[in-house]
Design a protein around this motif. Structure first.
Motif, PDB file in Angstrom:
ATOM      1  N   VAL A  50       0.832  -1.204   0.000  1.00 45.02           N
ATOM      2  CA  VAL A  50       0.000   0.000   0.000  1.00 45.02           C
ATOM      3  C   VAL A  50       0.868   1.255   0.000  1.00 45.02           C
ATOM      4  CG1 VAL A  50      -0.163   0.124   2.527  1.00 45.02           C
ATOM      5  CG2 VAL A  50      -1.997   1.096   1.126  1.00 45.02           C
ATOM      6  N   LEU A  51       2.123   1.108   0.438  1.00 44.97           N
ATOM      7  CA  LEU A  51       3.036   2.254   0.447  1.00 44.97           C
ATOM      8  C   LEU A  51       3.322   2.787  -0.952  1.00 44.97           C
ATOM      9  CD1 LEU A  51       5.961   1.681   2.985  1.00 44.97           C
ATOM     10  CD2 LEU A  51       4.096   3.323   3.110  1.00 44.97           C
ATOM     11  N   SER A  52       3.515   1.903  -1.915  1.00 45.25           N
ATOM     12  CA  SER A  52       4.045   2.313  -3.225  1.00 45.25           C
ATOM     13  C   SER A  52       3.236   3.416  -3.910  1.00 45.25           C
ATOM     14  CB  SER A  52       4.177   1.094  -4.134  1.00 45.25           C
ATOM     15  OG  SER A  52       5.201   0.248  -3.651  1.00 45.25           O
ATOM     16  N   PRO A  53       1.898   3.293  -4.024  1.00 43.96           N
ATOM     17  CA  PRO A  53       1.164   4.368  -4.705  1.00 43.96           C
ATOM     18  C   PRO A  53       1.018   5.640  -3.885  1.00 43.96           C
ATOM     19  CG  PRO A  53      -0.358   2.686  -3.938  1.00 43.96           C
ATOM     20  CD  PRO A  53       1.020   2.152  -3.704  1.00 43.96           C
ATOM     21  N   PHE A  54       1.095   5.532  -2.559  1.00 48.43           N
ATOM     22  CA  PHE A  54       0.864   6.708  -1.715  1.00 48.43           C
ATOM     23  C   PHE A  54       2.142   7.407  -1.269  1.00 48.43           C
ATOM     24  CE2 PHE A  54      -3.167   4.343  -0.852  1.00 48.43           C
ATOM     25  CZ  PHE A  54      -4.026   5.301  -1.361  1.00 48.43           C
ATOM     26  N   LEU A  55       3.277   6.706  -1.260  1.00 46.96           N
ATOM     27  CA  LEU A  55       4.519   7.339  -0.822  1.00 46.96           C
ATOM     28  C   LEU A  55       4.901   8.550  -1.673  1.00 46.96           C
ATOM     29  CD1 LEU A  55       7.303   4.861   0.403  1.00 46.96           C
ATOM     30  CD2 LEU A  55       6.277   6.798   1.612  1.00 46.96           C
ATOM     31  N   PRO A  56       4.769   8.493  -3.023  1.00 52.80           N
ATOM     32  CA  PRO A  56       5.093   9.702  -3.789  1.00 52.80           C
ATOM     33  C   PRO A  56       4.239  10.907  -3.380  1.00 52.80           C
ATOM     34  CG  PRO A  56       4.999   7.796  -5.240  1.00 52.80           C
ATOM     35  CD  PRO A  56       4.483   7.337  -3.908  1.00 52.80           C
ATOM     36  N   VAL A  57       2.956  10.651  -3.095  1.00 54.27           N
ATOM     37  CA  VAL A  57       2.080  11.734  -2.643  1.00 54.27           C
ATOM     38  C   VAL A  57       2.510  12.226  -1.264  1.00 54.27           C
ATOM     39  CG1 VAL A  57      -0.310  12.401  -2.176  1.00 54.27           C
ATOM     40  CG2 VAL A  57       0.185  10.754  -4.003  1.00 54.27           C
ATOM     41  N   TYR A  58       2.885  11.285  -0.398  1.00 55.12           N
ATOM     42  CA  TYR A  58       3.374  11.614   0.944  1.00 55.12           C
ATOM     43  C   TYR A  58       4.632  12.472   0.857  1.00 55.12           C
ATOM     44  CZ  TYR A  58       5.406  10.702   5.607  1.00 55.12           C
ATOM     45  OH  TYR A  58       5.972  10.821   6.855  1.00 55.12           O
ATOM     46  N   PHE A  59       5.556  12.092  -0.034  1.00 61.95           N
ATOM     47  CA  PHE A  59       6.792  12.855  -0.200  1.00 61.95           C
ATOM     48  C   PHE A  59       6.518  14.233  -0.824  1.00 61.95           C
ATOM     49  CE2 PHE A  59       9.280   8.645  -0.490  1.00 61.95           C
ATOM     50  CZ  PHE A  59       9.488   8.653   0.882  1.00 61.95           C
ATOM     51  N   GLN A  60       5.563  14.267  -1.758  1.00 56.76           N
ATOM     52  CA  GLN A  60       5.209  15.540  -2.382  1.00 56.76           C
ATOM     53  C   GLN A  60       4.656  16.512  -1.343  1.00 56.76           C
ATOM     54  OE1 GLN A  60       1.765  15.686  -5.085  1.00 56.76           O
ATOM     55  NE2 GLN A  60       3.106  16.603  -6.626  1.00 56.76           N
ATOM     56  N   ALA A  61       3.849  15.983  -0.405  1.00 55.39           N
ATOM     57  CA  ALA A  61       3.303  16.826   0.665  1.00 55.39           C
ATOM     58  C   ALA A  61       4.395  17.364   1.570  1.00 55.39           C
ATOM     59  CB  ALA A  61       2.295  16.024   1.483  1.00 55.39           C
ATOM     60  N   LYS A  62       5.541  16.680   1.605  1.00 52.69           N
ATOM     61  CA  LYS A  62       6.666  17.145   2.407  1.00 52.69           C
ATOM     62  C   LYS A  62       7.546  18.139   1.648  1.00 52.69           C
ATOM     63  CE  LYS A  62       7.255  13.471   5.796  1.00 52.69           C
ATOM     64  NZ  LYS A  62       7.371  14.404   6.943  1.00 52.69           N
ATOM     65  N   GLY A  63       7.182  18.407   0.376  1.00 56.82           N
ATOM     66  CA  GLY A  63       7.874  19.438  -0.379  1.00 56.82           C
ATOM     67  C   GLY A  63       8.986  18.963  -1.286  1.00 56.82           C
ATOM     68  N   TYR A  64       9.114  17.651  -1.507  1.00 60.66           N
ATOM     69  CA  TYR A  64      10.182  17.150  -2.375  1.00 60.66           C
ATOM     70  C   TYR A  64       9.777  17.254  -3.844  1.00 60.66           C
ATOM     71  CZ  TYR A  64      11.804  15.206   2.060  1.00 60.66           C
ATOM     72  OH  TYR A  64      12.207  15.060   3.360  1.00 60.66           O
ATOM     73  N   SER A  65      10.760  17.439  -4.740  1.00 57.07           N
ATOM     74  CA  SER A  65      10.502  17.558  -6.175  1.00 57.07           C
ATOM     75  C   SER A  65      10.290  16.181  -6.800  1.00 57.07           C
ATOM     76  CB  SER A  65      11.680  18.248  -6.860  1.00 57.07           C
ATOM     77  OG  SER A  65      12.829  17.396  -6.849  1.00 57.07           O
ATOM     78  N   SER A  66       9.786  16.159  -8.036  1.00 60.73           N
ATOM     79  CA  SER A  66       9.563  14.898  -8.742  1.00 60.73           C
ATOM     80  C   SER A  66      10.859  14.123  -8.906  1.00 60.73           C
ATOM     81  CB  SER A  66       8.930  15.170 -10.113  1.00 60.73           C
ATOM     82  OG  SER A  66       7.656  15.754  -9.972  1.00 60.73           O
ATOM     83  N   GLY A  67      11.939  14.845  -9.221  1.00 58.97           N
ATOM     84  CA  GLY A  67      13.234  14.179  -9.363  1.00 58.97           C
ATOM     85  C   GLY A  67      13.697  13.550  -8.064  1.00 58.97           C
ATOM     86  N   GLN A  68      13.539  14.264  -6.957  1.00 57.58           N
ATOM     87  CA  GLN A  68      13.918  13.711  -5.655  1.00 57.58           C
ATOM     88  C   GLN A  68      13.066  12.498  -5.299  1.00 57.58           C
ATOM     89  OE1 GLN A  68      13.412  17.406  -3.400  1.00 57.58           O
ATOM     90  NE2 GLN A  68      15.602  17.374  -2.875  1.00 57.58           N
TER      91      GLN A  68
END
Length: 405
Positions: free
Chosen positions: A33-51
């Motif tokens: 369940v982490l895989s699809p939501f982790l990018p959204v979680y990281f985006q909410a923390k302010g990380y860029s797409s490349g990061q």
């Protein structure tokens, strides 16, 4: 009924191994369940797409170099259960560090460790499932489909909980909750007896000398790059188009649900087709699917396109697992599956994630899928060409045998 037959029938009735494996497949993939939501979680923390792309794929890259080691240890020691338990324990401990981290450096370190330990358990579970189903006259797909079912159910529930009640910041609670059942089921699992000679370093030579299998792994890498790029970047692509966190969960649930019929039915009919021709056809279907993602800007169309997993990834994965099992000696089953996962999750993962993140940052999301379509088309042509070459070699060998008669 003879006494021997009665004993065999009783053994089948009391054998709970396949039931346990179905439960383990269900809950193991539920933990993803982490895989699809982790990018959204990281985006909410302010990380860029490349990061984000780099963070999601560094762990699989490092796992590449150790993936065959876990498979080798499993074959050598004759146990999947103990190694999987070790990997799961380390995965959970890594996740605690991940969700407690605040800076980019610690987050990168712990997400890398999480995937480094979690990913190798997938091919090991596939390995013991293959052995168990073969011994009991069942198909691998009939058990593996429970993995897609578990992934579907937990994504739906998780998407609703995160979207309507808890928010993406509570992702850790859902992830940790999914581990309760698989850890209990693992204690009920029995290691399957190995067939053939005992595993040794000497017995690895058939893999290193098998040019057909090495060429096959290279082709798997090529077609897997765009798929793994999609795995990492689609959630961001969907949210940027206006999709909600809940829609992210539902979209991945749709993809997983669409795979279930393929896993249930395809294994029974694979012996009727040439694997390279079938994968070549899948590559062409991937091409049309990726082009559709590139063209559309509507999140609901993107959502619907996730159902394409039924005729792309599900068919692809069952076929490559089937080919790997058939081309390698029985005692190398775990090692072969680890090498396959090494290529798909590791090499293709870091390549797809890095390219996808760079394209997203510099040229927009559509460019990712144009690239994916081009690579898939090229891979399809190579698979078809390889099958033509192999068929000509078989015909030449047959003619030589006939001429000797």
């Amino acid at each position: 009924m003879s006494q021997k037959q009665a004993v065999l029938d009783l053994g089948r009735k009391t054998d709970t191994q396949l039931v346990t494996l179905r439960g383990l497949q269900f809950w193991l993939y539920a933990t993803n369940v982490l895989s699809p939501f982790l990018p959204v979680y990281f985006q909410a923390k302010g990380y860029s797409s490349g990061q984000i792309g780099f963070m999601m794929m560094l762990g699989p890259l490092l796992a590449v170099f150790f993936q065959p080691v876990w498979g080798y240890l499993s074959d050598r020691l004759g146990t999947v259960k103990k190694i999987v338990f070790l990997l799961w324990t380390l995965s959970i401990l890594s996740s605690i560090g991940l969700f407690a981290s605040t800076g980019y450096g610690p987050t990168l370190a712990f997400v890398t460790l999480l995937y480094f330990f979690w990913l190798p358990s997938l091919p090991l579970m596939d390995s013991i499932t293959i052995k168990a189903t073969e011994r009991r006259g069942q198909s691998f797909g009939s058990v593996r489909l429970f993995g897609s079912l578990g992934y579907t159910v937990v994504l739906i529930v998780g998407g609703v909980l995160l979207g309507k009640w808890f928010g993406i910041s509570s992702l850790s609670l859902i992830f940790w909750a999914t581990w309760a059942v698989p850890l209990v089921l693992l204690f009920k699992l029995r290691d399957e007896p190995a067939s053939g000679e005992r595993m040794s370093l000497q017995s690895l030579k058939p893999i290193l000398k098998n040019k057909s299998f090495l060429w096959f792994l290279l082709l798997v890498f090529i077609i897997s790059v765009p798929h793994r790029m999609h795995d990492v970047m689609f959630s961001l692509y969907l949210t940027e188009a206006g999709g909600s966190d809940s829609m992210v969960g539902w979209s991945w649930a749709l993809a997983a649900a669409a795979e279930i019929p393929a896993f249930a039915l395809l294994s029974r009919h694979l012996h009727r087709v040439r694997e390279f021709n079938l994968i070549g056809l899948v590559c062409l279907l991937y091409t049309f699917r990726w082009l559709a993602y590139a063209i559309t800007k509507d999140p609901w169309v993107m959502f619907a396109l996730q159902a394409g997993a039924a005729v792309t990834f599900a068919v692809f994965w069952i076929t490559v697992v089937h080919y790997t099992v058939n081309i390698l000696p029985k005692q190398l089953t775990s090692t072969g599956q680890s090498l396959l996962a090494m290529v798909f999750l590791g090499f293709a993962g870091i390549t797809g994630g890095s390219i996808g993140g760079w394209l997203e940052d510099h040229h927009g999301g559509s460019s990712m899928y144009v690239f994916a379509a081009i690579v898939s088309l090229a891979a399809g042509m190579i698979f078809f060409g390889s099958e033509i070459v192999a068929r000509r070699r078989r015909e030449t060998a047959l003619l030589k045998q006939i001429s000797k008669l």
